[in-house]
Design an enzyme around this catalytic site. Sequence first.
Site, PDB file in Angstrom:
ATOM      1  N   VAL A 169       4.630   1.022   1.359  1.00 18.01           N
ATOM      2  CA  VAL A 169       4.873  -0.112   2.249  1.00 18.01           C
ATOM      3  C   VAL A 169       4.996  -1.376   1.412  1.00 18.01           C
ATOM      4  CG1 VAL A 169       4.026  -1.436   4.209  1.00 18.01           C
ATOM      5  CG2 VAL A 169       3.593   1.024   4.097  1.00 18.01           C
ATOM      6  N   GLY A 200       0.833  -1.199   0.000  1.00 17.06           N
ATOM      7  CA  GLY A 200       0.000   0.000   0.000  1.00 17.06           C
ATOM      8  C   GLY A 200       0.861   1.238   0.000  1.00 17.06           C
ATOM      9  N   ASP A 240      -3.377  11.131  13.924  1.00 16.27           N
ATOM     10  CA  ASP A 240      -3.888  10.642  12.634  1.00 16.27           C
ATOM     11  C   ASP A 240      -4.530   9.271  12.789  1.00 16.27           C
ATOM     12  OD1 ASP A 240      -4.487  10.861   9.955  1.00 16.27           O
ATOM     13  OD2 ASP A 240      -2.541  10.135   9.260  1.00 16.27           O
ATOM     14  N   GLY A 255       0.908   5.350   1.667  1.00 13.73           N
ATOM     15  CA  GLY A 255       0.340   6.352   2.556  1.00 13.73           C
ATOM     16  C   GLY A 255       0.838   7.730   2.203  1.00 13.73           C
ATOM     17  N   GLY A 256       0.632   8.661   3.127  1.00 13.69           N
ATOM     18  CA  GLY A 256       0.975  10.045   2.866  1.00 13.69           C
ATOM     19  C   GLY A 256       2.461  10.304   2.739  1.00 13.69           C
ATOM     20  N   PHE A 257       3.311   9.434   3.332  1.00 13.56           N
ATOM     21  CA  PHE A 257       4.739   9.712   3.338  1.00 13.56           C
ATOM     22  C   PHE A 257       5.571   8.575   2.754  1.00 13.56           C
ATOM     23  CE2 PHE A 257       3.044  12.469   6.614  1.00 13.56           C
ATOM     24  CZ  PHE A 257       3.591  13.674   6.235  1.00 13.56           C
ATOM     25  N   GLY A 258       4.973   7.618   2.101  1.00 11.03           N
ATOM     26  CA  GLY A 258       5.783   6.578   1.482  1.00 11.03           C
ATOM     27  C   GLY A 258       4.993   5.335   1.135  1.00 11.03           C
TER      28      GLY A 258
END
Length: 669
Positions: free
Chosen positions: A357, A350, A468, A352-355
Amino acid sequence: MIAPPRSAVPLLLSLLALATSAHGADPLYYFCGTNGNFTANGTYGDNLNALLTSVITATAADYGFYNLSAGSGSADAINAIALCRGDVGAADCRSCLNDSAPAIAGRCPVQKEAIIWYDNCMLRYSNRSIFRAMEDLPAFGLANPNNVTNNVDQFNQVLRNLTDGLRDRAANGNSTRKFAVGNATAPNFQTLFGLVQCTPDLSQQQCDNCLVNAIGKIPWCCDQKQGGRYVTPSCNIRFEVYRFFDPSAYESPPSPPESTVSPPPPPTNNPSPKGKDTNSGRIALIITIPAVGLSLLVAGILCICLRSRRLKKNFETVPVDEISNAESLQFDLNIIREATNDFSDSNKLGQGGFGVVYKGTLANGQVIAVKRLSVDLGQGDQEFKNEVLLVARLQHRNLVRLLGFCLEGRERLLIYEFVPNSSLDHFIYDPVRRSRLDWERRQKIIGGIARGLLYLHEDSQLRIIHRDLKASNILLDAEMNPKISDFGTARLFAVDQTQDATSRVVGTYGYMAPEYAMHGLFSVKSDVFSFGVLLLEIISGQKSSHFCNGNTTEDLLSYAWRSWREGTPSDLIDPNLADGSRTEMLRCIHVGLLCVQEIEADRPTMGAVVLMLSSYSTTLPLPSRPAFISSIPESNTASRVMVTHSNQSENKEIRESVNEASITELYPR
């Protein structure tokens, strides 16, 4: 003020109304007030006619803003404000105002208060004082029909940063214009454009408050949309993935009108009795100016050099001493590359906002999850340090476990335990997978999240605010035990600290507490609010921003509160939960509503929440109104909007534009 003869008023108002059909596009929206009507043959009608006529006949607008009045000091006084969009030229501004005057007369022929919006201008009048008054109702929202399909969290963060920056610029504008436009690089190779504007009669603080409120409404009008706008009488915001404003708007705003103070008298030709002193002063001035200029130049160069070195240092290295406690957890980059098949797309779990996975398998067979921070994100280093410092010291069965990290060159990797059942959002938002979550499992998930959050707030060596908490940040292990993840935005509190503030609001729309979304204030109660939203999502099986109820769609908090007030909270429960305990479900709804109360002090602590969920002998207080109550009616043809104004509401149909579809209106809070 020049008023026409009273006998001419009905004729002029009729002509104004008739002229509506002869002019341009339909308005975006209009609202006819509910604070009284007037008779066409009365003084108020005279004054209104004079105002509307002056709007049409005026030859120029000062920077697109009018403040007009008629009948001042009398019981039939009327005030008006007209505002053109900041990037609109004088001719288009005049054309829009010419359209708005007859249109508002035709649509609200006897109301003492009315407002109308076009794409290029706004016109409003009232029998009360509206100048220098910040008002956020009535209001409406428009959303681009196209969705953001990838990197939603990253898109939202770019949007938040862009609108916050524009808000500051507009609020600090002058008395003739409070307007700002800009753009930012968004994910998926897109450019995001934004525009914000206040009526310039507002103070800096009033404009800032108005725009903060409007930005906070984005989740309920334009959630996960490529564009949208939220419009109020005092301010408006808009964003799109295409440029919708004139490029000249990038230029600096006009200066305020020149001061009327007379210039100092010119010097006389009479010789000064202190001529020598005067000449010395001139020589000193001639010497001083170049010296000061040279000093400023040198200082500027030094600042640039130091800043460049600091930025370079921040990018290339994270100070080793700051993560010395986690040195034993450091992995070699080659080991991680081999484990993830060199970060193969087939191993991608997946984003996310910063990288991104990735799933990986170490040489000993252990399965891991590798979070690879994006090197092109300005907050990447800080996110990395946050997670290493915080998560390495946290040990709880309901928190994801950090196995280690990798820091080599530009690579910043976080290695976590692999959690096989992905995240909670993959279950509760999916109609098929959701059926696998019976009440016993959902109850276990709710309790586990609550205990994990309680550990962060009160039971660990540190006091941590997550900031968050949402469904996609709750991972599920093989036994469906929840594990809170993603501590990149978390903040560490001192033991006796209760609240902190930030100018950079991070997180996810729909889960943010009002004091955090609007003012940057966060505390343990901010996490409690997010938990309450998440709890209601788990019970209902639907997203907080898109609760489907038959043929209508509204946000979850609005529906939950309305159901509670009407005595039908069971309507909120997911139909898949037919076999569970209704009493336990209703108690969870009750707890969820206590957590999302608008007033921060009214929300329980996580310790109280855990007790409420586990002990049924505890009496629960009645919840007060949640924050961000809204309504999103839905139609297949023309959208409908509910306007709430002075505690009364009215439904009206309005047409959609080509680029904008769903329309939403928020109740006042």
